[in-house]
Design an enzyme around this catalytic site. Structure first.
Site, short mmCIF file in Angstrom:
data_model
loop_
_atom_site.label_atom_id
_atom_site.label_comp_id
_atom_site.label_asym_id
_atom_site.label_seq_id
_atom_site.Cartn_x
_atom_site.Cartn_y
_atom_site.Cartn_z
N ASN A 229 3.05 -4.08 6.04
CA ASN A 229 2.32 -5.37 6.03
C ASN A 229 3.24 -6.53 6.37
O ASN A 229 2.82 -7.48 7.03
CB ASN A 229 1.65 -5.59 4.67
CG ASN A 229 0.29 -4.90 4.59
OD1 ASN A 229 -0.67 -5.34 5.21
ND2 ASN A 229 0.24 -3.79 3.86
N ASP B 20 -4.61 -8.45 -10.23
CA ASP B 20 -5.61 -8.24 -9.16
C ASP B 20 -6.94 -8.93 -9.46
O ASP B 20 -8.01 -8.43 -9.07
CB ASP B 20 -5.84 -6.73 -8.92
CG ASP B 20 -4.56 -6.02 -8.49
OD1 ASP B 20 -3.73 -6.66 -7.83
OD2 ASP B 20 -4.40 -4.83 -8.83
N HIS C 276 -4.36 -6.07 -1.71
CA HIS C 276 -4.63 -4.95 -2.61
C HIS C 276 -5.54 -3.94 -1.90
O HIS C 276 -6.53 -4.34 -1.29
CB HIS C 276 -5.30 -5.47 -3.89
CG HIS C 276 -5.55 -4.39 -4.88
ND1 HIS C 276 -4.53 -3.82 -5.64
CD2 HIS C 276 -6.68 -3.73 -5.22
CE1 HIS C 276 -5.05 -2.89 -6.41
NE2 HIS C 276 -6.33 -2.80 -6.17
C1 GAR Z 1 -0.27 -1.40 0.99
O1 GAR Z 1 -1.28 -0.44 1.17
C2 GAR Z 1 -0.71 -2.44 0.00
O2 GAR Z 1 -2.07 -2.74 0.07
C3 GAR Z 1 -0.38 -1.77 -1.31
O3 GAR Z 1 0.85 -1.11 -1.08
C4 GAR Z 1 0.94 -0.77 0.31
C5 GAR Z 1 2.24 -1.34 0.82
O4 GAR Z 1 2.51 -0.86 2.11
N1 GAR Z 1 -0.26 -2.71 -2.36
C6 GAR Z 1 -0.56 -2.44 -3.62
O5 GAR Z 1 -0.96 -1.36 -4.00
C7 GAR Z 1 -0.36 -3.60 -4.58
N2 GAR Z 1 -0.91 -3.29 -5.85
P1 GAR Z 1 3.57 -1.59 3.03
O6 GAR Z 1 4.88 -1.66 2.25
O7 GAR Z 1 3.70 -0.69 4.20
O8 GAR Z 1 3.05 -2.94 3.38
#
Ligand code: GAR
Length: 199
Positions: free
Chosen positions: A25, A154, A118
Protein backbone atom coordinates in the site's frame (compact mmCIF):
# COMPACT_ATOMS: atom_id res chain seq x y z
CA UNK A 1 -12.85 45.50 -17.51
CA UNK A 2 -12.60 41.93 -16.27
CA UNK A 3 -10.86 41.26 -13.03
CA UNK A 4 -7.86 39.01 -12.94
CA UNK A 5 -8.93 35.53 -11.86
CA UNK A 6 -7.70 34.72 -8.37
CA UNK A 7 -5.75 31.52 -8.60
CA UNK A 8 -5.84 29.56 -5.37
CA UNK A 9 -2.47 28.01 -4.68
CA UNK A 10 -2.98 24.52 -3.32
CA UNK A 11 -0.05 23.39 -1.26
CA UNK A 12 0.69 19.69 -1.31
CA UNK A 13 0.11 18.13 2.08
CA UNK A 14 3.12 16.52 3.69
CA UNK A 15 2.18 12.91 4.37
CA UNK A 16 3.90 10.19 6.38
CA UNK A 17 3.20 6.48 5.99
CA UNK A 18 3.54 4.07 8.91
CA UNK A 19 4.21 0.45 8.04
CA UNK A 20 5.15 -2.84 9.68
CA UNK A 21 5.82 -5.17 6.75
CA UNK A 22 5.49 -5.67 3.01
CA UNK A 23 4.55 -2.12 2.08
CA UNK A 24 2.45 -2.72 -1.04
CA UNK A 25 0.00 0.00 0.00
CA UNK A 26 2.95 2.32 0.63
CA UNK A 27 4.06 1.59 -2.94
CA UNK A 28 0.61 2.41 -4.26
CA UNK A 29 0.52 5.68 -2.29
CA UNK A 30 3.95 6.59 -3.69
CA UNK A 31 3.07 5.74 -7.28
CA UNK A 32 -0.34 7.40 -7.40
CA UNK A 33 -0.35 10.29 -9.81
CA UNK A 34 -2.01 13.11 -7.96
CA UNK A 35 -1.01 16.50 -6.59
CA UNK A 36 -2.76 16.64 -3.23
CA UNK A 37 -0.06 15.02 -1.10
CA UNK A 38 3.60 14.11 -1.14
CA UNK A 39 5.09 11.41 1.03
CA UNK A 40 7.95 12.89 3.01
CA UNK A 41 8.57 10.18 5.59
CA UNK A 42 8.05 6.46 6.12
CA UNK A 43 8.33 4.93 9.58
CA UNK A 44 8.37 1.23 10.35
CA UNK A 45 8.15 -0.23 13.84
CA UNK A 46 9.77 -3.34 12.38
CA UNK A 47 13.41 -2.74 11.33
CA UNK A 48 13.20 -5.71 8.94
CA UNK A 49 10.10 -4.52 7.09
CA UNK A 50 10.55 -4.94 3.31
CA UNK A 51 8.58 -1.70 2.89
CA UNK A 52 11.55 0.33 4.15
CA UNK A 53 13.42 -0.52 0.95
CA UNK A 54 10.42 0.61 -1.12
CA UNK A 55 10.68 4.02 0.53
CA UNK A 56 14.43 4.12 -0.03
CA UNK A 57 14.06 3.23 -3.71
CA UNK A 58 11.60 6.10 -4.09
CA UNK A 59 14.04 8.52 -2.47
CA UNK A 60 11.81 9.03 0.57
CA UNK A 61 13.29 9.22 4.04
CA UNK A 62 12.71 5.95 5.86
CA UNK A 63 13.10 5.46 9.61
CA UNK A 64 12.96 2.26 11.61
CA UNK A 65 11.69 3.02 15.10
CA UNK A 66 11.66 -0.36 16.76
CA UNK A 67 8.93 -0.66 19.39
CA UNK A 68 10.69 -3.49 21.22
CA UNK A 69 13.24 -1.47 23.25
CA UNK A 70 10.30 0.50 24.69
CA UNK A 71 8.86 -2.68 26.19
CA UNK A 72 5.38 -2.12 27.58
CA UNK A 73 5.68 1.66 27.41
CA UNK A 74 3.60 2.16 24.25
CA UNK A 75 3.40 5.88 24.77
CA UNK A 76 7.20 6.27 24.89
CA UNK A 77 7.39 4.47 21.51
CA UNK A 78 4.72 6.78 20.14
CA UNK A 79 6.52 9.86 21.51
CA UNK A 80 9.56 8.84 19.47
CA UNK A 81 7.40 8.57 16.33
CA UNK A 82 5.59 11.79 17.17
CA UNK A 83 8.87 13.68 17.50
CA UNK A 84 10.05 12.43 14.09
CA UNK A 85 6.73 13.32 12.45
CA UNK A 86 6.56 16.79 13.99
CA UNK A 87 10.19 17.54 13.11
CA UNK A 88 9.33 16.93 9.42
CA UNK A 89 6.19 19.10 9.65
CA UNK A 90 3.95 16.23 8.62
CA UNK A 91 0.31 17.18 7.94
CA UNK A 92 -1.25 13.73 7.43
CA UNK A 93 -0.41 10.19 8.49
CA UNK A 94 -1.48 7.06 6.60
CA UNK A 95 -1.27 3.71 8.37
CA UNK A 96 -0.52 1.06 5.75
CA UNK A 97 -0.27 -2.37 7.30
CA UNK A 98 0.93 -0.81 10.57
CA UNK A 99 0.30 -3.55 13.09
CA UNK A 100 0.50 -1.68 16.41
CA UNK A 101 -2.59 -0.44 18.20
CA UNK A 102 -2.09 3.25 18.96
CA UNK A 103 -2.78 4.81 22.38
CA UNK A 104 -5.03 7.83 23.03
CA UNK A 105 -1.88 9.99 23.28
CA UNK A 106 -1.06 9.48 19.60
CA UNK A 107 -4.61 9.19 18.28
CA UNK A 108 -5.77 12.40 19.97
CA UNK A 109 -2.64 14.27 18.93
CA UNK A 110 -3.26 13.48 15.24
CA UNK A 111 -7.05 13.44 15.32
CA UNK A 112 -8.59 14.07 11.89
CA UNK A 113 -5.17 13.74 10.23
CA UNK A 114 -4.59 10.02 10.83
CA UNK A 115 -6.08 7.41 8.47
CA UNK A 116 -5.96 3.66 8.10
CA UNK A 117 -6.81 1.07 5.48
CA UNK A 118 -8.56 -2.01 6.76
CA UNK A 119 -9.28 -5.18 4.77
CA UNK A 120 -13.01 -5.48 5.42
CA UNK A 121 -16.22 -3.60 4.81
CA UNK A 122 -16.33 -1.87 8.18
CA UNK A 123 -18.21 -1.89 10.48
CA UNK A 124 -17.98 -5.59 9.66
CA UNK A 125 -14.89 -7.38 10.98
CA UNK A 126 -12.73 -4.90 12.84
CA UNK A 127 -9.49 -6.45 14.08
CA UNK A 128 -7.76 -9.42 12.47
CA UNK A 129 -8.61 -12.43 10.24
CA UNK A 130 -11.06 -10.39 8.22
CA UNK A 131 -11.02 -12.63 5.12
CA UNK A 132 -11.67 -15.79 7.09
CA UNK A 133 -14.47 -14.15 9.04
CA UNK A 134 -16.18 -12.93 5.85
CA UNK A 135 -16.06 -16.49 4.46
CA UNK A 136 -17.29 -18.08 7.69
CA UNK A 137 -20.21 -15.65 7.79
CA UNK A 138 -21.23 -16.74 4.27
CA UNK A 139 -20.97 -13.18 2.97
CA UNK A 140 -21.52 -12.65 -0.75
CA UNK A 141 -19.20 -9.63 -0.88
CA UNK A 142 -16.05 -8.39 0.77
CA UNK A 143 -13.91 -5.31 0.50
CA UNK A 144 -11.76 -2.69 2.16
CA UNK A 145 -12.27 0.55 4.04
CA UNK A 146 -10.26 3.72 4.52
CA UNK A 147 -11.22 5.43 7.76
CA UNK A 148 -10.11 8.05 10.21
CA UNK A 149 -8.38 6.54 13.24
CA UNK A 150 -10.08 6.98 16.60
CA UNK A 151 -9.37 5.41 19.97
CA UNK A 152 -11.65 2.44 19.33
CA UNK A 153 -9.95 0.07 16.89
CA UNK A 154 -11.22 0.32 13.26
CA UNK A 155 -14.20 2.45 14.33
CA UNK A 156 -13.55 5.95 12.93
CA UNK A 157 -15.45 7.83 10.24
CA UNK A 158 -15.36 6.05 6.89
CA UNK A 159 -13.69 8.00 4.08
CA UNK A 160 -14.14 5.37 1.37
CA UNK A 161 -14.89 1.73 0.66
CA UNK A 162 -14.42 -0.61 -2.29
CA UNK A 163 -16.28 -3.90 -2.78
CA UNK A 164 -15.79 -7.16 -4.60
CA UNK A 165 -17.83 -10.36 -4.84
CA UNK A 166 -16.91 -13.49 -2.88
CA UNK A 167 -16.76 -16.38 -5.36
CA UNK A 168 -17.40 -20.10 -4.88
CA UNK A 169 -14.24 -21.83 -3.67
CA UNK A 170 -12.66 -18.64 -2.30
CA UNK A 171 -10.12 -19.06 0.50
CA UNK A 172 -8.81 -16.39 2.89
CA UNK A 173 -5.63 -16.25 0.81
CA UNK A 174 -7.53 -15.87 -2.45
CA UNK A 175 -9.63 -13.07 -0.98
CA UNK A 176 -6.56 -11.27 0.37
CA UNK A 177 -4.81 -11.49 -3.00
CA UNK A 178 -7.85 -10.30 -4.97
CA UNK A 179 -8.51 -7.46 -2.52
CA UNK A 180 -4.98 -6.05 -2.55
CA UNK A 181 -5.11 -4.26 -5.94
CA UNK A 182 -8.48 -2.85 -4.91
CA UNK A 183 -6.86 -1.45 -1.75
CA UNK A 184 -4.13 0.06 -3.91
CA UNK A 185 -6.68 1.95 -5.97
CA UNK A 186 -8.79 3.09 -3.00
CA UNK A 187 -6.12 4.33 -0.61
CA UNK A 188 -4.43 7.04 -2.74
CA UNK A 189 -7.83 8.34 -3.79
CA UNK A 190 -9.01 8.67 -0.17
CA UNK A 191 -5.75 10.19 1.07
CA UNK A 192 -5.87 12.75 -1.75
CA UNK A 193 -9.49 13.61 -0.91
CA UNK A 194 -8.57 14.13 2.75
CA UNK A 195 -5.59 16.26 1.76
CA UNK A 196 -7.82 18.42 -0.44
CA UNK A 197 -10.52 18.77 2.19
CA UNK A 198 -8.03 19.90 4.80
CA UNK A 199 -6.86 22.86 2.69
C1 GAR B 1 -3.22 -4.75 3.84
O1 GAR B 1 -4.07 -5.75 3.34
C2 GAR B 1 -3.96 -3.88 4.82
O2 GAR B 1 -5.30 -3.67 4.49
C3 GAR B 1 -3.85 -4.70 6.09
O3 GAR B 1 -2.54 -5.24 6.07
C4 GAR B 1 -2.13 -5.39 4.70
C5 GAR B 1 -0.81 -4.67 4.57
O4 GAR B 1 -0.23 -4.96 3.32
N1 GAR B 1 -4.05 -3.90 7.24
C6 GAR B 1 -4.58 -4.35 8.37
O5 GAR B 1 -4.95 -5.50 8.52
C7 GAR B 1 -4.70 -3.32 9.47
N2 GAR B 1 -5.48 -3.83 10.54
P1 GAR B 1 0.93 -4.05 2.75
O6 GAR B 1 2.03 -4.00 3.81
O7 GAR B 1 1.39 -4.78 1.54
O8 GAR B 1 0.37 -2.70 2.45
Amino acid sequence: MGEKPVRRIMSRKRAAVLISGRGSNLQALLEAKQDAYEIVLVISNNPDAPGLAIAGAAGVEALAIDHKPFGKDREAFERAMDAALSARKVDLIALAGFMRVLTPFFVRGWEGRLVNIHPSLLPKYPGTQTHQRALEAGDSEHGCTVHLVVEEVDAGAILGQARMPILPGDTPEALAARLLPIEHELYPRCLAALAQSSE
